[in-house]
Scaffold this motif. Structure first.
Motif, short mmCIF file in Angstrom:
data_model
loop_
_atom_site.label_atom_id
_atom_site.label_comp_id
_atom_site.label_asym_id
_atom_site.label_seq_id
_atom_site.Cartn_x
_atom_site.Cartn_y
_atom_site.Cartn_z
N GLU A 153 0.83 -1.22 0.00
CA GLU A 153 0.00 0.00 0.00
C GLU A 153 0.86 1.26 0.00
N GLY A 154 1.91 1.24 -0.78
CA GLY A 154 2.76 2.42 -0.91
C GLY A 154 3.78 2.60 0.20
N GLU A 155 3.67 1.82 1.26
CA GLU A 155 4.60 1.95 2.39
C GLU A 155 5.84 1.09 2.13
N ARG A 156 7.01 1.70 2.34
CA ARG A 156 8.26 1.01 2.06
C ARG A 156 8.89 0.41 3.32
N PHE A 157 9.35 -0.82 3.20
CA PHE A 157 10.03 -1.51 4.30
C PHE A 157 11.33 -2.09 3.74
N TRP A 158 12.44 -1.71 4.31
CA TRP A 158 13.75 -2.15 3.83
C TRP A 158 14.38 -3.11 4.83
N GLY A 159 14.64 -4.32 4.39
CA GLY A 159 15.38 -5.26 5.23
C GLY A 159 14.52 -6.26 5.98
N ASN A 160 15.11 -7.43 6.23
CA ASN A 160 14.46 -8.45 7.05
C ASN A 160 14.01 -7.91 8.39
N ASP A 161 14.83 -7.00 8.91
CA ASP A 161 14.56 -6.51 10.25
C ASP A 161 13.32 -5.63 10.30
N ARG A 162 12.76 -5.28 9.14
CA ARG A 162 11.51 -4.54 9.14
C ARG A 162 10.29 -5.45 8.96
N LEU A 163 10.53 -6.76 8.89
CA LEU A 163 9.40 -7.68 8.72
C LEU A 163 8.42 -7.63 9.89
N PRO A 164 8.87 -7.49 11.13
CA PRO A 164 7.87 -7.36 12.20
C PRO A 164 7.00 -6.11 12.03
N GLN A 165 7.58 -5.05 11.51
CA GLN A 165 6.80 -3.83 11.27
C GLN A 165 5.84 -4.03 10.11
N LEU A 166 6.33 -4.70 9.07
CA LEU A 166 5.46 -5.03 7.94
C LEU A 166 4.30 -5.88 8.43
N GLU A 167 4.60 -6.83 9.28
CA GLU A 167 3.55 -7.72 9.76
C GLU A 167 2.52 -6.96 10.60
N ARG A 168 2.97 -6.03 11.40
CA ARG A 168 1.99 -5.24 12.15
C ARG A 168 1.08 -4.46 11.19
N TRP A 169 1.70 -3.93 10.13
CA TRP A 169 0.94 -3.19 9.11
C TRP A 169 -0.13 -4.10 8.51
N LEU A 170 0.25 -5.32 8.19
CA LEU A 170 -0.70 -6.26 7.60
C LEU A 170 -1.81 -6.60 8.59
N ALA A 171 -1.44 -6.70 9.86
CA ALA A 171 -2.42 -7.12 10.87
C ALA A 171 -3.40 -6.00 11.21
N SER A 172 -2.90 -4.77 11.30
CA SER A 172 -3.78 -3.73 11.84
C SER A 172 -3.74 -2.42 11.06
N GLY A 173 -3.12 -2.43 9.90
CA GLY A 173 -3.14 -1.23 9.06
C GLY A 173 -2.08 -0.22 9.41
N PRO A 174 -2.11 0.92 8.75
CA PRO A 174 -1.09 1.96 8.92
C PRO A 174 -0.94 2.41 10.37
N TYR A 175 0.28 2.74 10.76
CA TYR A 175 0.54 3.29 12.10
C TYR A 175 1.66 4.30 11.99
#
Lengths: 200, 200
Positions: free
Chosen positions: B178-200
């Motif tokens: 959804e246009g939000e950029r995540f760089w690196g494996n270490d951002r996967l937990p943040q990506l996952e939160r985004w998937l779970a509960s949307g933008p933050y």
């Protein structure tokens, strides 16, 4: 008896600030202590492997957004300072002056500086701002003058930066435990596994 | 109906390989799919914000150790290739040729290439190595020639790289959702939160 975790940070690093809100608790969970070590990652910094994170990365839209998102992820209060990339030498000198005398008070000063910068948008490169923070902590004007500008205080910081360079530090936050290097908040889960079960 | 997650990777990136072993499962947990997008982060790559990770970082002892430790942390089989930093253009061309026709088969090819490089220490810049992998998958010699060297196949990869540049990609792995950029494996937990509960 295990060695303390060395925690290197630059006062102007959003990631260093976010880590500072977490590292003591992580260490405590594993019966460890943390030695806080303020450094200055300016143009003079020469890491062992000549690694330098380019300024255009640190000033990019990506990093700006990433720091905000990371703080939100960890529940750390944060707002991007208007003078991102402030000079941090004076703050670092004062930190070591206090920390060498009273470590816990040094951390308290460090937290106040980072909150002034990353929460209240104060200019931590300003001597007035730093002096006000020190006064709040009960420091005398004489001690402040010595901590912030005395030649011994300058040498103390230089020695700290030299040591960081020699140990292969190149970013903020940077952690060293039993000689193993961990760069960034995102390596904290790996650091924690190391603390829990040793080298892997 | 939600958009797929775009997963950008360079075949020579240890971190891209480690991410490739995880991203599909992460997406599936949140009812999402993933579009795999091979790119080539060579000297010609010009990211939107002119961000470039310096080569001396990627070749440092720190990163070498970090990739090994990260793979161990995630339980991904990994050994540092002897020709770290291999040219990946031909592998990426073949990937898109296959992926455009059969996405699942494209991923299978990608995984084979990465395992050849990061597990079996094969030289994935070698045409012979790539052809052997394709033959194993049942690809004809004619298809291999078209996929690896046809002008259309070259243009296809160039368009993919151009699009990655325009979208602000600058590293591997790189995720856009959804246009939000995540760089690196270490951002996967943040990506996952985004998937779970949307933008933050």
């Amino acid at each position: 008896m295990t060695a303390p975790i060395d925690f290197y940070f630059d006062f102007a690093s959003p990631y260093g600030y976010i880590a500072s809100e977490q590292i003591d608790q992580i260490a405590a969970r594993h019966g460890r202590t943390v030695t806080w070590r303020a450094i200055v990652l300016d143009a003079n910094f020469q890491s062992l492997e000549r690694i330098r994170i380019p300024n255009n990365i640190m000033r990019s839209d990506y990093i700006r957004r990433d720091a905000e998102r990371l703080a939100a992820f960890y529940g750390v209060e944060y707002s991007t300072p208007s003078n991102l990339g402030a000079h941090t030498e004076q703050a670092a000198r004062i930190f070591h002056w206090i920390h060498d005398r009273q470590p816990q008070r040094g951390r308290d000063f460090a937290s106040r500086v980072m909150k002034a910068y990353f929460v209240d948008d104060q200019n931590i490169a300003s001597e007035e701002v730093l002096e006000a923070l020190c006064t709040e902590m009960g420091m005398s004007a004489e001690d402040f003058a010595e901590a912030s500008a005395n030649p011994a205080s300058r040498s103390r910081l230089k020695a700290e930066v030299d040591m960081a360079e020699a140990r292969g530090v190149f970013g903020s936050p940077f952690f060293i435990v039993e000689g193993e290097r961990f760069w960034g908040n995102d390596r904290l889960p790996q650091l924690e596994r190391w603390l829990a079960s040793g080298p892997y």
